[in-house]
Design a protein around this motif. Structure first.
Motif, PDB file in Angstrom:
ATOM      1  N   GLN A 228      -3.777  49.694  40.674  1.00  0.00           N
ATOM      2  CA  GLN A 228      -4.549  48.371  40.450  1.00  0.00           C
ATOM      3  C   GLN A 228      -5.257  48.317  41.970  1.00  0.00           C
ATOM      4  OE1 GLN A 228      -2.329  45.010  39.006  1.00  0.00           O
ATOM      5  NE2 GLN A 228      -0.487  46.281  38.866  1.00  0.00           N
ATOM      6  N   ALA A 247      -8.319  46.480  48.380  1.00  0.00           N
ATOM      7  CA  ALA A 247      -6.862  46.461  48.537  1.00  0.00           C
ATOM      8  C   ALA A 247      -6.733  47.140  47.122  1.00  0.00           C
ATOM      9  CB  ALA A 247      -6.230  45.359  48.771  1.00  0.00           C
ATOM     10  N   THR A 249      -2.873  49.239  44.895  1.00  0.00           N
ATOM     11  CA  THR A 249      -1.703  49.347  44.745  1.00  0.00           C
ATOM     12  C   THR A 249      -1.652  50.726  44.073  1.00  0.00           C
ATOM     13  OG1 THR A 249      -1.068  47.217  44.945  1.00  0.00           O
ATOM     14  CG2 THR A 249       0.547  48.969  43.987  1.00  0.00           C
ATOM     15  N   GLU A 251       1.014  53.186  41.949  1.00  0.00           N
ATOM     16  CA  GLU A 251       2.217  53.065  41.296  1.00  0.00           C
ATOM     17  C   GLU A 251       2.797  54.493  41.138  1.00  0.00           C
ATOM     18  OE1 GLU A 251       2.512  50.917  37.873  1.00  0.00           O
ATOM     19  OE2 GLU A 251       1.601  49.085  38.765  1.00  0.00           O
ATOM     20  N   GLY A 255       9.227  53.961  40.375  1.00  0.00           N
ATOM     21  CA  GLY A 255       9.038  52.412  40.936  1.00  0.00           C
ATOM     22  C   GLY A 255       8.727  52.369  42.490  1.00  0.00           C
ATOM     23  N   PHE A 257       6.189  51.874  45.103  1.00  0.00           N
ATOM     24  CA  PHE A 257       4.859  51.382  45.135  1.00  0.00           C
ATOM     25  C   PHE A 257       3.988  51.507  46.477  1.00  0.00           C
ATOM     26  CE2 PHE A 257       6.796  48.223  42.160  1.00  0.00           C
ATOM     27  CZ  PHE A 257       6.416  48.706  40.994  1.00  0.00           C
ATOM     28  N   THR A 259       1.045  50.353  48.781  1.00  0.00           N
ATOM     29  CA  THR A 259      -0.116  49.467  48.574  1.00  0.00           C
ATOM     30  C   THR A 259      -0.857  49.319  49.960  1.00  0.00           C
ATOM     31  OG1 THR A 259      -0.229  46.908  48.485  1.00  0.00           O
ATOM     32  CG2 THR A 259       1.656  47.588  49.676  1.00  0.00           C
ATOM     33  N   GLY A 355     -10.400  44.320  36.905  1.00  0.00           N
ATOM     34  CA  GLY A 355      -9.123  43.559  37.294  1.00  0.00           C
ATOM     35  C   GLY A 355      -8.018  43.955  36.146  1.00  0.00           C
ATOM     36  N   GLU A 356      -7.586  45.094  36.136  1.00  0.00           N
ATOM     37  CA  GLU A 356      -6.629  45.667  35.047  1.00  0.00           C
ATOM     38  C   GLU A 356      -5.985  46.898  35.734  1.00  0.00           C
ATOM     39  OE1 GLU A 356      -8.315  44.358  30.972  1.00  0.00           O
ATOM     40  OE2 GLU A 356      -7.603  46.338  31.106  1.00  0.00           O
ATOM     41  N   ARG A 357      -4.765  46.807  35.512  1.00  0.00           N
ATOM     42  CA  ARG A 357      -3.926  48.166  35.974  1.00  0.00           C
ATOM     43  C   ARG A 357      -4.543  49.364  34.991  1.00  0.00           C
ATOM     44  NH1 ARG A 357       0.928  50.604  33.472  1.00  0.00           N
ATOM     45  NH2 ARG A 357       2.357  51.213  35.131  1.00  0.00           N
TER      46      ARG A 357
ATOM     47  N   GLN B 228      -2.739  40.038  41.827  1.00  0.00           N
ATOM     48  CA  GLN B 228      -2.288  41.226  41.130  1.00  0.00           C
ATOM     49  C   GLN B 228      -0.906  41.748  41.454  1.00  0.00           C
ATOM     50  OE1 GLN B 228      -5.253  44.024  40.108  1.00  0.00           O
ATOM     51  NE2 GLN B 228      -6.911  43.157  41.068  1.00  0.00           N
ATOM     52  N   ALA B 229      -0.082  42.447  40.493  1.00  0.00           N
ATOM     53  CA  ALA B 229       1.225  42.630  40.732  1.00  0.00           C
ATOM     54  C   ALA B 229       1.687  43.953  40.055  1.00  0.00           C
ATOM     55  CB  ALA B 229       2.001  41.277  40.632  1.00  0.00           C
ATOM     56  N   SER B 230       2.525  44.564  40.729  1.00  0.00           N
ATOM     57  CA  SER B 230       3.381  45.739  40.050  1.00  0.00           C
ATOM     58  C   SER B 230       4.672  45.426  40.321  1.00  0.00           C
ATOM     59  CB  SER B 230       2.898  47.089  40.688  1.00  0.00           C
ATOM     60  OG  SER B 230       1.563  47.327  40.595  1.00  0.00           O
ATOM     61  N   MET B 231       5.401  45.764  39.271  1.00  0.00           N
ATOM     62  CA  MET B 231       7.070  45.380  39.429  1.00  0.00           C
ATOM     63  C   MET B 231       7.964  46.560  38.779  1.00  0.00           C
ATOM     64  SD  MET B 231       7.448  41.265  38.462  1.00  0.00           S
ATOM     65  CE  MET B 231       6.174  40.260  39.633  1.00  0.00           C
ATOM     66  N   ASP B 232       9.096  46.701  39.175  1.00  0.00           N
ATOM     67  CA  ASP B 232       9.914  47.719  38.849  1.00  0.00           C
ATOM     68  C   ASP B 232      11.490  47.066  38.891  1.00  0.00           C
ATOM     69  OD1 ASP B 232      10.374  50.555  38.030  1.00  0.00           O
ATOM     70  OD2 ASP B 232      11.999  50.304  39.555  1.00  0.00           O
ATOM     71  N   ALA B 247       5.140  44.949  44.287  1.00  0.00           N
ATOM     72  CA  ALA B 247       3.971  44.805  45.209  1.00  0.00           C
ATOM     73  C   ALA B 247       3.096  44.147  44.547  1.00  0.00           C
ATOM     74  CB  ALA B 247       3.382  46.418  45.299  1.00  0.00           C
ATOM     75  N   THR B 249      -0.802  41.839  45.315  1.00  0.00           N
ATOM     76  CA  THR B 249      -1.882  41.326  46.049  1.00  0.00           C
ATOM     77  C   THR B 249      -2.451  39.949  45.787  1.00  0.00           C
ATOM     78  OG1 THR B 249      -2.442  43.737  46.107  1.00  0.00           O
ATOM     79  CG2 THR B 249      -4.447  42.189  46.759  1.00  0.00           C
ATOM     80  N   GLU B 251      -5.456  37.477  46.505  1.00  0.00           N
ATOM     81  CA  GLU B 251      -6.868  37.444  46.843  1.00  0.00           C
ATOM     82  C   GLU B 251      -7.187  35.962  47.429  1.00  0.00           C
ATOM     83  OE1 GLU B 251      -9.303  38.743  43.470  1.00  0.00           O
ATOM     84  OE2 GLU B 251      -8.317  40.550  43.369  1.00  0.00           O
ATOM     85  N   PHE B 257      -7.803  40.129  51.516  1.00  0.00           N
ATOM     86  CA  PHE B 257      -6.931  40.557  50.524  1.00  0.00           C
ATOM     87  C   PHE B 257      -5.260  40.748  51.243  1.00  0.00           C
ATOM     88  CE2 PHE B 257     -10.552  42.840  48.620  1.00  0.00           C
ATOM     89  CZ  PHE B 257     -10.642  41.734  47.516  1.00  0.00           C
ATOM     90  N   THR B 259      -1.796  42.258  50.906  1.00  0.00           N
ATOM     91  CA  THR B 259      -0.949  43.031  50.109  1.00  0.00           C
ATOM     92  C   THR B 259       0.332  43.116  50.627  1.00  0.00           C
ATOM     93  OG1 THR B 259      -1.087  45.124  48.994  1.00  0.00           O
ATOM     94  CG2 THR B 259      -1.905  45.120  51.144  1.00  0.00           C
ATOM     95  N   GLY B 355      -0.138  43.522  33.639  1.00  0.00           N
ATOM     96  CA  GLY B 355      -0.737  44.244  34.274  1.00  0.00           C
ATOM     97  C   GLY B 355      -2.436  44.059  34.579  1.00  0.00           C
ATOM     98  N   GLU B 356      -2.442  42.743  34.483  1.00  0.00           N
ATOM     99  CA  GLU B 356      -3.815  42.114  34.873  1.00  0.00           C
ATOM    100  C   GLU B 356      -3.879  41.169  36.160  1.00  0.00           C
ATOM    101  OE1 GLU B 356      -5.112  42.026  30.079  1.00  0.00           O
ATOM    102  OE2 GLU B 356      -5.569  40.367  31.509  1.00  0.00           O
ATOM    103  N   ARG B 357      -5.037  41.095  36.557  1.00  0.00           N
ATOM    104  CA  ARG B 357      -5.580  40.304  37.569  1.00  0.00           C
ATOM    105  C   ARG B 357      -5.344  38.714  37.116  1.00  0.00           C
ATOM    106  NH1 ARG B 357     -10.271  37.728  39.056  1.00  0.00           N
ATOM    107  NH2 ARG B 357     -10.521  37.517  41.406  1.00  0.00           N
TER     108      ARG B 357
END
Lengths: 360, 360
Positions: A228, A247, A249, A251, A255, A257, A259, A355-357, B228-232, B247, B249, B251, B257, B259, B355-357
Motif C-alpha cells: 500500500q 509512505a 507498507t 506486507e 503478517g 508489515f 512500513t 489508493g488501493e492495496r 490506509q491500513a494492513s492487519m493480521d 500497520a 498510515t 495522511e 505521512f 506511518t 484494502g483501500e484508502r
C-alpha cells in the motif's frame, strides 16, 4: 548463539571466498557522474580484488579526461565505442552507473562481450526493461549483480545474523526511512532524478525508498506479497513525479508489515528497525555512505548500543562482486533479486495512484 | 528560540494554572482492574490537586475491599449505587477505567450529577457511542477529558515545542510504534481486550496503536485526512479480532505521512519520531508507563541525546485534569479530540478490511 557472539564478528567479511591476490577483476566504469568519480572509482582503487581499467561516458572527451585523472585507467571510451566492442581485452567486468533508463543497453552490450556486470539500483526504469536485462544476462551466462551496497554493510549483516539466530524471536514489524534534501545537494531542477524518462516512475521510492525496501527484504529473507502507498509531490521541482515523498507498507508473509517512508525534501536521515516477539534491533543511521552505523539491540529489557566502524560500503560491494565472479558463485543481489524490487516499486506506484492495496 | 532553551525546561509543568493548594479535586474511580489499583489510585495519592474519595466496581464487595485498602477512600460503590446517585456529595469528578464499551453509561450518569469526567482511551467502543458521550457532556456543561497521558509527558511536550519553534523545519514524516506481549502480561484468552463487544472494533489499534496515532496528532497539531491500513491476526487468542497486529498510515494535510505499527504479540517496544526538513526528533522509549524517556534530536549534522527524568505520567495527567477543572479551562484532550480519534480508528479498521484508502 548469543548476542555477543553475533556482534563480535562485526567487521568480518563473512562472504569472502577468493584469496586477496585472486584478482584483480578489471572493471570498465560506465557513467562518469559525481557518484562514479567521487565514490566508485576511489572505492575500486581501495579494493582488494578490483581495478578500474576503462572509463566510459556519453562524451568521449569526458571519458578521456577521467582516464587521465585516475591512475591505472587505460582507456577513455564513448558509449558508442563501448557498444562497438572497443578495448574489450582491457576489462573483465562492467559497472553501470548511468541514469536508470539507460542501464539496459550497456548491460546488453556487456553480456554480448561475456563480461560480468554490476549494475546500479534501481536496475532500470521499468519492469519490462529489467526483464530484458535479466534475459540478456541469462542468455549470455554472465554474472549480473545489482549494486545493493547494504548487502555488504557489516551492521546490516549482523542484524540479519541476530534474526537468523532467533535472538529477536519472530519478526513482527519493520520500520524504515530514508530522506535527503535533493535540491540542496543538486540544485538543478533539470537533473535526471526528476525526469521520469530517465529515472523511471518516480523520484523518492525509486531512488531512496529502495533502501529500506530492499534492506527489509534482505533482513527478513522474504518478499512482500502486497503493498500500500501514499504519495505527495507538492514542491515545485517535483512537478513531473508523483513522489517528492512517499509512505509505503510492504506486507510480507505471516503478517510481517514493513512500513517505510522516503523523501527527497527532508533532512538527511535514515534508519531501519526490526521488532520481533523477543526483542528488536535498530540501525540508525542506516543508509548514507558518509555516516557511521549504530546498531541498538533491545532484548529482555536490556539495551545494547554497538557503534560500527565505518567501512567503505562501495569498496566492500566491489570486492563482493569480484569475489563472486572470481569464485564462480552467484551474488545474493542478482538480476532476479533486482527484478523483484522493480515489481515491488511498480506496485507501490500503482498503489499510491489508486489508493488501493496491490498484490504481487 | 534554540535547542537548549527548549530542552532546558524539560520537566516543567508548563500547563499548571491552579495553585498547589487549590484542590483537592475529589475523584470517584470507576472500574477497579489492575490499572486503576496499581497505577491510577497511587498516582492520585501522589498528585498535588486530586484525592480518591470513592471507588466504584461492578461488584460492591470488590469496591468496598478497595475502599478499605486505600487511605482516604470513603465509599465503595457498585455500578448500580453509582448510577443511583449514591455519595454524590463525596466526589467532584469521575475517572472511568472500565472496558471501553461500558464507558458511556458511567459518563452519562456523571454528567447527570454535574461531575467532571476523565475517561480512559479509547473513549468508547464505537463512534456512535462516543458521539453520545460528547453530547451528554455538552448538554450537562461538564468537563470531559480523555485520558491521553502522553499529553502531559514532558518528553512529548518538549518535542512539540521543538516543532513549534521551527527547529525541525516543516514536518515531513512520522514513524510511530507500540507493541507488548499481551498474552504474557495477561495470560487469559477471555480478557475483555480480546472481546469486540467490550473492546470495540479490534485489539491492537484501539488499545495501543492509539498511542502513536494520538501522539502524532498532538505533535503535528493537525488531524489526518485519510488513512490506509494492513492487519493480521493469526495468533490463536486473536481469533475474534482483525488485528493482533496492524500497520497504518495517517495522511495529514500538506503531505505529512505518519506511518505506525502496533502489535499485541511482540516484545514491549515503543517509539515516535518526527522527521522534518531541518532535522528530526525521536522519543524512544515513548509510551509505556514503566520506562524512562529518551529524546534524540538531530539537526545540522549534530545529534543530541536527552535523558528525561521519568515522571509519573498518570500523576501528571490527573493533576492536569484537576487543573483544568479547578481553573475552568478546557483540556486539550477533550471529548471532541477523543471523538476524532474514534473516527480515525473506525476508518483504520475499514481501510484494513477493504484494502483501500479511506478518507475522513
Amino acid at each position: 548463539m548469543d548476542l555477543a557472539t553475533v556482534l563480535d564478528g562485526f567487521t568480518a567479511r563473512d562472504w569472502q571466498g577468493a584469496a586477496d591476490d585472486a584478482g584483480p577483476l578489471r572493471v570498465a566504469v560506465v557513467g562518469l557522474g559525481w557518484w562514479t568519480r567521487d565514490e566508485a572509482i576511489p572505492a575500486i582503487a581501495d579494493s582488494r580484488l578490483c581495478a578500474t581499467t576503462v572509463a566510459v561516458s556519453r562524451s568521449r572527451e569526458k571519458a578521456r579526461e577521467v582516464a587521465a585523472e585516475f591512475e591505472g585507467i587505460e582507456h577513455g571510451l564513448s558509449g558508442e565505442d563501448f557498444h562497438d566492442g572497443a578495448a574489450t581485452d582491457a576489462y573483465d567486468a562492467v559497472y553501470v552507473a548511468t541514469p536508470n533508463a539507460t542501464h539496459l543497453e550497456y548491460v546488453e552490450s556487456a553480456a554480448d562481450f561475456g563480461k560480468a556486470v554490476l549494475c546500479e539500483k534501481p536496475m532500470e526504469a521499468s519492469v519490462e526493461r529489467a526483464e530484458r536485462m535479466v534475459a540478456a544476462a541469462d542468455e549470455a551466462g554472465i554474472t549480473l549483480m545489482i549494486a545493493y551496497r547494504m548487502h555488504t554493510e557489516p551492521a546490516v549483516r549482523r542484524v540479519r545474523d541476530l534474526l537468523r539466530a532467533g535472538l529477536l524471536g519472530d519478526p513482527v514489524a519493520v520500520h524504515g526511512h530514508m530522506s535527503q534534501p535533493l535540491m540542496e545537494m543538486i540544485p538543478n531542477p533539470d537533473q535526471w532524478r526528476l525526469d521520469p524518462e530517465l529515472a523511471g516512475p518516480g523520484a523518492s521510492v525509486t531512488d531512496i525508498g529502495l533502501y529500506p525496501l530492499n534492506t527489509a527484504r534482505f533482513l527478513l529473507e522474504s518478499d512482500p506479497v502486497a503493498v500500500q502507498a501514499s504519495m505527495d509531490a507538492s514542491g515545485e521541482a517535483f512537478a513531473d513525479v508523483p513522489d517528492e515523498r512517499a509512505a509505503f507498507t510492504l506486507e510480507f508473509p505471516d503478517g510481517v508489515f514493513a512500513t517505510c517512508t522516503a523523501s527527497q525534501h527532508a533532512a538527511q536521515s535514515s534508519h531501519i528497525e526490526v521488532i520481533g516477539t523477543e526483542g528488536r534491533a535498530r540501525i540508525d543511521p542506516a543508509f548514507f555512505a558518509n555516516e557511521p552505523r549504530q546498531v541498538t539491540v533491545t532484548r529482555e529489557g536490556t539495551t545494547l548500543d554497538v557503534d560500527f566502524e565505518q567501512v567503505d560500503e562501495m569498496r566492500e560491494e566491489f570486492d563482493y562482486f569480484a569475489d563472486r565472479v572470481l569464485t564462480g558463485r552467484d551474488p545474493e543481489g542478482d538480476g532476479d533479486h533486482g527484478l523483484t524490487d522493480m515489481r515491488i516499486i511498480e506496485a507501490i506506484y500503482e498503489a499510491g495512484e489508486q489508493g488501493e492495496r496491490v498484490e504481487l
